[in-house]
Design a protein around this motif. Sequence first.
Motif, PDB file in Angstrom:
ATOM      1  N   ARG A   1      10.465   5.154 -23.170  1.00  0.00           N
ATOM      2  CA  ARG A   1      10.055   4.230 -24.234  1.00  0.00           C
ATOM      3  C   ARG A   1      10.872   2.938 -24.198  1.00  0.00           C
ATOM      4  NH1 ARG A   1      10.978   8.943 -27.339  1.00  0.00           N
ATOM      5  NH2 ARG A   1      12.777   7.892 -28.267  1.00  0.00           N
ATOM      6  N   SER A   2      11.658   2.754 -23.156  1.00  0.00           N
ATOM      7  CA  SER A   2      12.629   1.658 -23.138  1.00  0.00           C
ATOM      8  C   SER A   2      12.078   0.377 -22.522  1.00  0.00           C
ATOM      9  CB  SER A   2      13.878   2.080 -22.352  1.00  0.00           C
ATOM     10  OG  SER A   2      13.601   2.131 -20.958  1.00  0.00           O
ATOM     11  N   ARG A   3      12.790  -0.691 -22.780  1.00  0.00           N
ATOM     12  CA  ARG A   3      12.475  -1.992 -22.191  1.00  0.00           C
ATOM     13  C   ARG A   3      12.566  -1.934 -20.672  1.00  0.00           C
ATOM     14  NH1 ARG A   3      16.431  -4.988 -24.572  1.00  0.00           N
ATOM     15  NH2 ARG A   3      17.872  -4.344 -22.943  1.00  0.00           N
ATOM     16  N   HIS A   4      13.566  -1.226 -20.152  1.00  0.00           N
ATOM     17  CA  HIS A   4      13.741  -1.192 -18.704  1.00  0.00           C
ATOM     18  C   HIS A   4      12.597  -0.456 -18.019  1.00  0.00           C
ATOM     19  CE1 HIS A   4      15.436  -0.116 -14.736  1.00  0.00           C
ATOM     20  NE2 HIS A   4      15.954  -1.319 -14.832  1.00  0.00           N
ATOM     21  N   TRP A   5      12.107   0.629 -18.618  1.00  0.00           N
ATOM     22  CA  TRP A   5      10.967   1.314 -18.014  1.00  0.00           C
ATOM     23  C   TRP A   5       9.748   0.402 -17.985  1.00  0.00           C
ATOM     24  CZ3 TRP A   5       8.675   4.143 -14.791  1.00  0.00           C
ATOM     25  CH2 TRP A   5       7.348   4.519 -14.952  1.00  0.00           C
ATOM     26  N   ARG A   6       9.540  -0.360 -19.035  1.00  0.00           N
ATOM     27  CA  ARG A   6       8.408  -1.298 -19.032  1.00  0.00           C
ATOM     28  C   ARG A   6       8.571  -2.319 -17.911  1.00  0.00           C
ATOM     29  NH1 ARG A   6       9.393  -0.935 -24.622  1.00  0.00           N
ATOM     30  NH2 ARG A   6      10.433  -2.981 -24.661  1.00  0.00           N
ATOM     31  N   PHE A   7       9.808  -2.749 -17.683  1.00  0.00           N
ATOM     32  CA  PHE A   7      10.090  -3.684 -16.594  1.00  0.00           C
ATOM     33  C   PHE A   7       9.757  -3.050 -15.246  1.00  0.00           C
ATOM     34  CE2 PHE A   7      13.447  -4.615 -13.399  1.00  0.00           C
ATOM     35  CZ  PHE A   7      13.088  -5.912 -13.069  1.00  0.00           C
ATOM     36  N   VAL A   8      10.206  -1.831 -15.004  1.00  0.00           N
ATOM     37  CA  VAL A   8       9.927  -1.140 -13.739  1.00  0.00           C
ATOM     38  C   VAL A   8       8.426  -0.954 -13.561  1.00  0.00           C
ATOM     39  CG1 VAL A   8      10.207   1.038 -12.488  1.00  0.00           C
ATOM     40  CG2 VAL A   8      12.160   0.032 -13.684  1.00  0.00           C
ATOM     41  N   ARG A   9       7.777  -0.529 -14.612  1.00  0.00           N
ATOM     42  CA  ARG A   9       6.333  -0.269 -14.553  1.00  0.00           C
ATOM     43  C   ARG A   9       5.546  -1.541 -14.245  1.00  0.00           C
ATOM     44  NH1 ARG A   9       4.402   1.031 -20.244  1.00  0.00           N
ATOM     45  NH2 ARG A   9       4.554  -1.252 -20.315  1.00  0.00           N
ATOM     46  N   ASP A  10       5.891  -2.635 -14.944  1.00  0.00           N
ATOM     47  CA  ASP A  10       5.087  -3.852 -14.830  1.00  0.00           C
ATOM     48  C   ASP A  10       5.453  -4.696 -13.614  1.00  0.00           C
ATOM     49  OD1 ASP A  10       3.959  -3.009 -17.189  1.00  0.00           O
ATOM     50  OD2 ASP A  10       5.090  -4.398 -18.453  1.00  0.00           O
ATOM     51  N   GLU A  11       6.740  -4.723 -13.254  1.00  0.00           N
ATOM     52  CA  GLU A  11       7.177  -5.593 -12.163  1.00  0.00           C
ATOM     53  C   GLU A  11       7.147  -4.915 -10.798  1.00  0.00           C
ATOM     54  OE1 GLU A  11       7.864  -8.856 -12.361  1.00  0.00           O
ATOM     55  OE2 GLU A  11       7.207  -8.698 -14.448  1.00  0.00           O
ATOM     56  N   PHE A  12       7.130  -3.596 -10.777  1.00  0.00           N
ATOM     57  CA  PHE A  12       7.166  -2.899  -9.497  1.00  0.00           C
ATOM     58  C   PHE A  12       6.017  -1.902  -9.356  1.00  0.00           C
ATOM     59  CE2 PHE A  12      11.428  -4.478 -10.144  1.00  0.00           C
ATOM     60  CZ  PHE A  12      11.754  -4.972  -8.890  1.00  0.00           C
ATOM     61  N   LEU A  13       6.041  -0.854 -10.150  1.00  0.00           N
ATOM     62  CA  LEU A  13       5.111   0.249  -9.930  1.00  0.00           C
ATOM     63  C   LEU A  13       3.651  -0.185  -9.974  1.00  0.00           C
ATOM     64  CD1 LEU A  13       5.192   3.257  -9.360  1.00  0.00           C
ATOM     65  CD2 LEU A  13       5.163   3.682 -11.826  1.00  0.00           C
ATOM     66  N   PHE A  14       3.289  -1.013 -10.965  1.00  0.00           N
ATOM     67  CA  PHE A  14       1.890  -1.420 -11.119  1.00  0.00           C
ATOM     68  C   PHE A  14       1.683  -2.912 -10.884  1.00  0.00           C
ATOM     69  CE2 PHE A  14       2.145   2.522 -13.577  1.00  0.00           C
ATOM     70  CZ  PHE A  14       1.038   3.206 -13.094  1.00  0.00           C
ATOM     71  N   ASN A  15       2.564  -3.526 -10.119  1.00  0.00           N
ATOM     72  CA  ASN A  15       2.463  -4.963  -9.867  1.00  0.00           C
ATOM     73  C   ASN A  15       1.769  -5.198  -8.523  1.00  0.00           C
ATOM     74  OD1 ASN A  15       2.799  -7.720  -9.478  1.00  0.00           O
ATOM     75  ND2 ASN A  15       4.862  -7.745 -10.347  1.00  0.00           N
ATOM     76  N   GLY A  16       0.611  -5.810  -8.577  1.00  0.00           N
ATOM     77  CA  GLY A  16      -0.178  -6.018  -7.371  1.00  0.00           C
ATOM     78  C   GLY A  16       0.427  -6.977  -6.372  1.00  0.00           C
ATOM     79  N   LYS A  17       1.453  -7.736  -6.778  1.00  0.00           N
ATOM     80  CA  LYS A  17       2.021  -8.726  -5.852  1.00  0.00           C
ATOM     81  C   LYS A  17       2.647  -8.077  -4.619  1.00  0.00           C
ATOM     82  CE  LYS A  17       6.787  -9.253  -7.558  1.00  0.00           C
ATOM     83  NZ  LYS A  17       7.775 -10.180  -8.150  1.00  0.00           N
ATOM     84  N   TRP A  18       3.002  -6.779  -4.721  1.00  0.00           N
ATOM     85  CA  TRP A  18       3.627  -6.112  -3.582  1.00  0.00           C
ATOM     86  C   TRP A  18       2.593  -5.673  -2.553  1.00  0.00           C
ATOM     87  CZ3 TRP A  18       8.526  -7.133  -3.633  1.00  0.00           C
ATOM     88  CH2 TRP A  18       9.206  -7.270  -4.843  1.00  0.00           C
ATOM     89  N   GLY A  19       1.318  -5.741  -2.917  1.00  0.00           N
ATOM     90  CA  GLY A  19       0.263  -5.415  -1.965  1.00  0.00           C
ATOM     91  C   GLY A  19       0.302  -3.964  -1.515  1.00  0.00           C
ATOM     92  N   GLU A  20      -0.239  -3.735  -0.334  1.00  0.00           N
ATOM     93  CA  GLU A  20      -0.263  -2.396   0.260  1.00  0.00           C
ATOM     94  C   GLU A  20       0.377  -2.481   1.646  1.00  0.00           C
ATOM     95  OE1 GLU A  20      -1.111   0.336  -1.164  1.00  0.00           O
ATOM     96  OE2 GLU A  20      -1.967  -0.521  -3.016  1.00  0.00           O
ATOM     97  N   PRO A  21       1.703  -2.480   1.712  1.00  0.00           N
ATOM     98  CA  PRO A  21       2.386  -2.598   3.009  1.00  0.00           C
ATOM     99  C   PRO A  21       1.995  -1.469   3.956  1.00  0.00           C
ATOM    100  CG  PRO A  21       3.919  -2.876   1.184  1.00  0.00           C
ATOM    101  CD  PRO A  21       2.645  -2.359   0.596  1.00  0.00           C
ATOM    102  N   GLU A  22       2.032  -1.782   5.245  1.00  0.00           N
ATOM    103  CA  GLU A  22       1.702  -0.777   6.252  1.00  0.00           C
ATOM    104  C   GLU A  22       2.969  -0.376   7.002  1.00  0.00           C
ATOM    105  OE1 GLU A  22       0.378  -4.019   9.685  1.00  0.00           O
ATOM    106  OE2 GLU A  22      -1.151  -2.910   8.562  1.00  0.00           O
ATOM    107  N   ARG A  23       3.011   0.859   7.428  1.00  0.00           N
ATOM    108  CA  ARG A  23       4.186   1.352   8.142  1.00  0.00           C
ATOM    109  C   ARG A  23       4.245   0.736   9.536  1.00  0.00           C
ATOM    110  NH1 ARG A  23       6.891   6.862   6.815  1.00  0.00           N
ATOM    111  NH2 ARG A  23       8.817   6.620   8.004  1.00  0.00           N
ATOM    112  N   VAL A  24       5.443   0.369   9.954  1.00  0.00           N
ATOM    113  CA  VAL A  24       5.637  -0.221  11.273  1.00  0.00           C
ATOM    114  C   VAL A  24       5.678   0.892  12.310  1.00  0.00           C
ATOM    115  CG1 VAL A  24       7.155  -1.598  12.731  1.00  0.00           C
ATOM    116  CG2 VAL A  24       6.919  -2.136  10.296  1.00  0.00           C
ATOM    117  N   GLY A  25       4.917   0.747  13.379  1.00  0.00           N
ATOM    118  CA  GLY A  25       4.964   1.709  14.470  1.00  0.00           C
ATOM    119  C   GLY A  25       4.171   2.973  14.216  1.00  0.00           C
TER     120      GLY A  25
END
Length: 470
Positions: free
Chosen positions: A446-470
């Motif tokens: 329920r914390s501010r930090h979890w909202r930050f992780v959720r919005d900026e990383f886990l569900f943030n489309g800016k990170w795209g769908e990286p592909e594994r190298v090799g």
Amino acid sequence: MALLDQFRTETLPKKWLEEGREWQETYFPEMGQVLDPAAWERYYPRTPLPRLDVVLAKPDGFASFAKKVVGAVPATADLSNRVWKAEKMPDAQFVTALKIIRAQASTELGSIQQHRMVYEQLDSGSLGGLDKEIVEGIHRTDPTGHRLDSISFSKKRVCVEELRHHTQMAGVLTLDETFDRPRWGRHWATETMEELFAMRPGEHVLDAFNIEFKSVMDSATFMSFIDRVGKFQLEMQHQFLYGPMAISMPWMRWLEESYHLAAGERLMKAIAIAAIREGGNFGVEDLQRTLNMWYPRGLEMFGSELGGSLVKGVFKTLSNAEAQRLYIQEVEGKVRDVNLAIVQAKVRCTREEAERLLARLEKTREPVEGLRTGDVLTLPDRRFFRIRGLAEFGEYRIPGSDAPGVGYVYLPYDVHGRILTDGGKPIDRTAYADYLTTVLPERYMRSRHWRFVRDEFLFNGKWGEPERVG
């Protein structure tokens, strides 16, 4: 040589003394309670009151401390190769030095803001929920141990010493007037100091210092695990190229940080013992979830696991990955210490017998003398719940890019370091968020930090769908 003879003190410029006092009156108005001689003597008899000025090691004194830091080499204790004026540092080194000093200073102020969230509740006399159970549980299982007032006073002592740490970093930035001379048209010392004093809770440089303390359990785990990262940084920074920063490290590390670690360890053990003896309506699982929450943020404080080679030997004694590996080993030992305290409390046996029983429990995973695996703590895998700096992120690349390495990749590792899958593929983000609710504290979700992780990383489309190298 007597201890104090190995150090000298300086006072901040008047402007920054006044700004520091204004910040303290806003975020730590209770400081006078700690500095009251009678109150201090009650809790820490025969211990000198905390210092508030800038404390710098003299050359001979510095060497005696620098020789024993983690990763030390002969050059670590040798001050003859340091730069003593900021204007003498080349641009790249100046930027790196400023970045490290800024982060260090930010942690001190952020820590005070966090600890206050706990001691205000302790002082209010209206504890409820988990903290009421913890404090009463500790008292029931050890009536001579941690009292409400002593826990609160300990938090405030830590805050006084954190504020002095910030004063130390302010001294590094402002006592050398060349740090503020224009470079690229900007006065970096002034800008940095003003930025630091303007940081509110949730705005600090490192994630660990933006997480709200919602329980005494947070405070104890933070001091045991996050402050331990601070200990590593203070030791490694004896190597610092900029001399005033290097000679700032000994007093901070050896005379102040040690108390923070010990206070956290004692409180963690007291909470664990109260839990296993059923002193309150909480259990070891609550402490485990708290550890799961803080440990990943501690690992990220070392920086990228693939980086740090350029600062090694110049600003720090070790690379990021080298330091992190040693930290993990040390933390494993501290978790084991808590587990031994749990076994001793449950079985009421000697430490030697507890070591035998714990080894048997860990080996067989079967109940031993009424103890189950869920009654002791385990350290999460280093890959669990990471949002920054994970070496595995370097194994991916953005589609179409020739260079590997992505700032964040969605990799749903569980606490054991296994990728959670569904139908042979990693589970989706919503499912991973659901999984986290089963291993992290409800208060964190329920914390501010979890909202930050959720919005900026886990569900943030800016990170795209990286592909594994090799």
